[in-house]
Write a protein that holds these residues in place. Structure first.
Motif, PDB file in Angstrom:
ATOM      1  N   LEU A  71       0.816  -1.216   0.000  1.00 19.53           N
ATOM      2  CA  LEU A  71       0.000   0.000   0.000  1.00 19.53           C
ATOM      3  C   LEU A  71       0.851   1.267   0.000  1.00 19.53           C
ATOM      4  O   LEU A  71       0.314   2.360  -0.151  1.00 19.53           O
ATOM      5  N   THR A  72       2.138   1.116   0.172  1.00 18.22           N
ATOM      6  CA  THR A  72       3.014   2.287   0.281  1.00 18.22           C
ATOM      7  C   THR A  72       2.914   3.221  -0.915  1.00 18.22           C
ATOM      8  O   THR A  72       2.763   4.430  -0.724  1.00 18.22           O
ATOM      9  N   PRO A  73       2.967   2.740  -2.164  1.00 21.51           N
ATOM     10  CA  PRO A  73       2.831   3.674  -3.295  1.00 21.51           C
ATOM     11  C   PRO A  73       1.478   4.378  -3.303  1.00 21.51           C
ATOM     12  O   PRO A  73       1.390   5.570  -3.586  1.00 21.51           O
ATOM     13  N   LEU A  74       0.425   3.667  -2.976  1.00 23.76           N
ATOM     14  CA  LEU A  74      -0.910   4.262  -2.946  1.00 23.76           C
ATOM     15  C   LEU A  74      -1.000   5.340  -1.869  1.00 23.76           C
ATOM     16  O   LEU A  74      -1.552   6.414  -2.094  1.00 23.76           O
ATOM     17  N   LEU A  75      -0.440   5.045  -0.705  1.00 23.28           N
ATOM     18  CA  LEU A  75      -0.450   6.034   0.382  1.00 23.28           C
ATOM     19  C   LEU A  75       0.374   7.272   0.008  1.00 23.28           C
ATOM     20  O   LEU A  75      -0.002   8.393   0.336  1.00 23.28           O
ATOM     21  N   GLY A  76       1.470   7.046  -0.700  1.00 23.77           N
ATOM     22  CA  GLY A  76       2.283   8.173  -1.158  1.00 23.77           C
ATOM     23  C   GLY A  76       1.520   9.051  -2.122  1.00 23.77           C
ATOM     24  O   GLY A  76       1.557  10.284  -2.031  1.00 23.77           O
ATOM     25  N   GLU A  77       0.795   8.438  -3.047  1.00 20.95           N
ATOM     26  CA  GLU A  77      -0.020   9.202  -3.998  1.00 20.95           C
ATOM     27  C   GLU A  77      -1.144   9.946  -3.295  1.00 20.95           C
ATOM     28  O   GLU A  77      -1.444  11.097  -3.620  1.00 20.95           O
ATOM     29  N   LEU A  78      -1.754   9.293  -2.310  1.00 17.13           N
ATOM     30  CA  LEU A  78      -2.825   9.924  -1.554  1.00 17.13           C
ATOM     31  C   LEU A  78      -2.295  11.128  -0.775  1.00 17.13           C
ATOM     32  O   LEU A  78      -2.920  12.192  -0.765  1.00 17.13           O
ATOM     33  N   ALA A  79      -1.146  10.972  -0.158  1.00 21.20           N
ATOM     34  CA  ALA A  79      -0.544  12.078   0.591  1.00 21.20           C
ATOM     35  C   ALA A  79      -0.215  13.247  -0.335  1.00 21.20           C
ATOM     36  O   ALA A  79      -0.438  14.414   0.013  1.00 21.20           O
ATOM     37  N   GLU A  80       0.276  12.953  -1.519  1.00 18.34           N
ATOM     38  CA  GLU A  80       0.585  14.002  -2.494  1.00 18.34           C
ATOM     39  C   GLU A  80      -0.690  14.716  -2.938  1.00 18.34           C
ATOM     40  O   GLU A  80      -0.741  15.942  -3.035  1.00 18.34           O
ATOM     41  N   PHE A  81      -1.748  13.940  -3.192  1.00 23.43           N
ATOM     42  CA  PHE A  81      -3.028  14.515  -3.600  1.00 23.43           C
ATOM     43  C   PHE A  81      -3.577  15.428  -2.505  1.00 23.43           C
ATOM     44  O   PHE A  81      -4.005  16.556  -2.782  1.00 23.43           O
TER      45      PHE A  81
END
Length: 130
Positions: free
Chosen positions: A3-13
């Motif tokens: 889930l790390t890449p998804l969480l990174g994208e969510l944090a950026e968004f």
């Protein structure tokens, strides 16, 4: 699957959204300051003459448009007076201010892209030696 890449994208968004909200609030505050300056009689609306005086720096009367007139002024008023009531409200100026600022930023970005960014120096760059 991590889930790390998804969480990174969510944090950026989320970060981008917070920046947009902050930018909109700052633009609204600047538009409100400008509104208070232009609204010389303090009645809560900007009349054509108040805007004209502000744009001319308190000088003489600008013409309304037409053959000898200033079409740009008439276009600006039409662009800002969203409901067509003949005056510019605080909300209309806020919306127009954001559109004008974003329009200038878009134009600058397009110019940078066209020239490869070579003609503009970043803020704080001194005019020192190369």
């Amino acid at each position: 699957m991590s889930l790390t890449p998804l969480l990174g994208e969510l944090a950026e968004f989320v970060g981008d959204q917070v920046e947009r909200i902050d930018a909109n609030q700052a633009a609204d505050a600047r538009a409100d300051e400008l509104f208070d300056v232009i609204d010389a009689d303090g009645n809560g609306t900007i009349e054509r003459e108040e805007l004209r005086r502000y744009l001319l720096g308190g000088g003489g009367r600008a013409s309304e448009g037409g053959e000898d007139g200033n079409a740009s002024f008439a276009e600006l008023v039409a662009q800002l007076d969203l409901n067509g009531d003949g005056v510019i409200s605080r909300d209309e100026l806020r919306r127009g201010y954001v559109d004008l600022v974003l329009g200038e930023q878009r134009s600058a970005a397009l110019q940078d892209a066209a020239t490869g960014g070579a003609q503009r120096e970043p803020h704080g760059a001194g005019g020192g030696e190369l």
